[in-house]
Design a protein around this motif. Structure first.
Motif, PDB file in Angstrom:
ATOM      1  N   SER A 150      -7.804  -2.783   8.759  1.00  0.00           N
ATOM      2  CA  SER A 150      -7.449  -2.441   7.390  1.00  0.00           C
ATOM      3  C   SER A 150      -5.945  -2.426   7.224  1.00  0.00           C
ATOM      4  O   SER A 150      -5.194  -2.318   8.190  1.00  0.00           O
ATOM      5  N   PHE A 151      -5.529  -2.615   5.995  1.00  0.00           N
ATOM      6  CA  PHE A 151      -4.120  -2.482   5.643  1.00  0.00           C
ATOM      7  C   PHE A 151      -4.087  -1.842   4.257  1.00  0.00           C
ATOM      8  O   PHE A 151      -5.153  -1.514   3.708  1.00  0.00           O
ATOM      9  N   ALA A 152      -2.904  -1.627   3.708  1.00  0.00           N
ATOM     10  CA  ALA A 152      -2.838  -0.954   2.410  1.00  0.00           C
ATOM     11  C   ALA A 152      -1.876  -1.667   1.483  1.00  0.00           C
ATOM     12  O   ALA A 152      -0.902  -2.285   1.922  1.00  0.00           O
ATOM     13  N   VAL A 153      -2.181  -1.589   0.205  1.00  0.00           N
ATOM     14  CA  VAL A 153      -1.280  -2.105  -0.820  1.00  0.00           C
ATOM     15  C   VAL A 153      -0.847  -0.911  -1.654  1.00  0.00           C
ATOM     16  O   VAL A 153      -1.697  -0.171  -2.161  1.00  0.00           O
ATOM     17  N   GLY A 154       0.475  -0.714  -1.789  1.00  0.00           N
ATOM     18  CA  GLY A 154       0.993   0.453  -2.497  1.00  0.00           C
ATOM     19  C   GLY A 154       0.860   1.666  -1.609  1.00  0.00           C
ATOM     20  O   GLY A 154       1.681   1.902  -0.745  1.00  0.00           O
ATOM     21  N   GLU A 155      -0.251   2.404  -1.779  1.00  0.00           N
ATOM     22  CA  GLU A 155      -0.480   3.609  -0.990  1.00  0.00           C
ATOM     23  C   GLU A 155      -1.901   3.565  -0.442  1.00  0.00           C
ATOM     24  O   GLU A 155      -2.813   3.101  -1.123  1.00  0.00           O
ATOM     25  N   ALA A 156      -2.073   4.074   0.767  1.00  0.00           N
ATOM     26  CA  ALA A 156      -3.413   4.105   1.340  1.00  0.00           C
ATOM     27  C   ALA A 156      -4.308   5.021   0.520  1.00  0.00           C
ATOM     28  O   ALA A 156      -3.874   6.077   0.070  1.00  0.00           O
ATOM     29  N   SER A 157      -5.560   4.599   0.322  1.00  0.00           N
ATOM     30  CA  SER A 157      -6.512   5.442  -0.395  1.00  0.00           C
ATOM     31  C   SER A 157      -6.907   6.591   0.511  1.00  0.00           C
ATOM     32  O   SER A 157      -7.323   6.379   1.648  1.00  0.00           O
ATOM     33  N   SER A 158      -6.805   7.845   0.008  1.00  0.00           N
ATOM     34  CA  SER A 158      -6.990   9.000   0.890  1.00  0.00           C
ATOM     35  C   SER A 158      -8.379   9.118   1.523  1.00  0.00           C
ATOM     36  O   SER A 158      -8.454   9.497   2.691  1.00  0.00           O
ATOM     37  N   PRO A 159      -9.504   8.840   0.818  1.00  0.00           N
ATOM     38  CA  PRO A 159     -10.797   9.041   1.495  1.00  0.00           C
ATOM     39  C   PRO A 159     -10.924   8.184   2.750  1.00  0.00           C
ATOM     40  O   PRO A 159     -11.417   8.644   3.774  1.00  0.00           O
ATOM     41  N   THR A 160     -10.448   6.941   2.705  1.00  0.00           N
ATOM     42  CA  THR A 160     -10.604   6.034   3.852  1.00  0.00           C
ATOM     43  C   THR A 160      -9.679   6.426   4.987  1.00  0.00           C
ATOM     44  O   THR A 160     -10.082   6.430   6.142  1.00  0.00           O
ATOM     45  N   SER A 161      -8.411   6.802   4.636  1.00  0.00           N
ATOM     46  CA  SER A 161      -7.454   7.092   5.693  1.00  0.00           C
ATOM     47  C   SER A 161      -7.771   8.404   6.414  1.00  0.00           C
ATOM     48  O   SER A 161      -7.363   8.596   7.545  1.00  0.00           O
ATOM     49  N   GLU A 162      -8.524   9.299   5.762  1.00  0.00           N
ATOM     50  CA  GLU A 162      -8.846  10.576   6.399  1.00  0.00           C
ATOM     51  C   GLU A 162     -10.122  10.539   7.227  1.00  0.00           C
ATOM     52  O   GLU A 162     -10.423  11.474   7.944  1.00  0.00           O
ATOM     53  N   SER A 163     -10.899   9.482   7.092  1.00  0.00           N
ATOM     54  CA  SER A 163     -12.161   9.435   7.836  1.00  0.00           C
ATOM     55  C   SER A 163     -12.277   8.156   8.645  1.00  0.00           C
ATOM     56  O   SER A 163     -12.872   7.192   8.193  1.00  0.00           O
TER      57      SER A 163
END
Ligand SMILES: [Cu+2]
Length: 181
Positions: A123-136
């Motif tokens: 995975s990678f991110a555009v702008g800011e990482a979406s919090s639900p995915t980055s925390e789990s």
């Protein structure tokens, strides 16, 4: 006359054992191509969504109907792909529609140059990482299925030793009465 026949059987049994052990210890995973790199890279944070995702492998990928599959989704599960993936030697490129933000997941499956499918995800991110995915982070991780698959040849080898050991024992036990006459 029975002794030479038993020796032949013994040698045959040991040959089968050796063959099974060789087959069990040769790891098929070693022959597979590896993913050398991706563009964007795993964990990259971009200002804008890329127009395409490119995966580079250690061997020339095999083409064919449905051989290459690259699924690209955002945190909401929306499909971001635009058309079919394009193969070019060791590279597979998946065009995107270019309008995504947040964490973007890429799940890929290609056919290795030895004819076996290999797969993975990043995975990678555009702008800011979406919090639900980055925390789990995914429990177990992508290595778990592969580790289970590697155990199978070991158990085939252990089973072969037990079976051939039993056969050899029977042959040796039978040998004694015939030897006495
Ligand atoms: Cu293979």
């Amino acid at each position: 006359m029975s002794s030479p026949r038993i020796s032949t059987r013994l040698i045959a049994a040991l040959g089968v054992l050796a063959g099974l052990l060789l087959a069990g210890s040769a790891s098929p995973a070693l022959a597979h191509d590896e993913l050398l790199g991706t563009d964007p890279a795993e964990g990259a944070v971009l200002d804008e969504a890329p127009e395409a995702i490119t995966l580079t492998f250690s061997g020339v990928l095999l083409d064919g109907d449905g051989a290459t599959e690259i699924v690209v989704t955002d945190a909401a599960g929306t499909d971001l792909t635009a058309g079919e993936p394009v193969l070019d030697g060791v590279r597979a490129t998946q065009p995107l529609d270019g309008a995504a933000s947040g964490t973007i997941e890429v799940a890929w499956r290609v056919v290795s140059s030895d004819g076996h499918p290999i797969s993975g995800e990043f995975s990678f991110a555009v702008g800011e990482a979406s919090s639900p995915t980055s925390e789990s982070p995914a429990p177990g991780g992508p290595a778990s299925p592969g580790a289970g698959g590697e155990l199978l040849p070991v158990w085939i080898g252990v089973g072969a030793i037990v079976v051939v050991g039993a056969v050899v024992t029977v042959l040796l036990t039978r040998r004694r009465p015939s030897h006495e006459d």
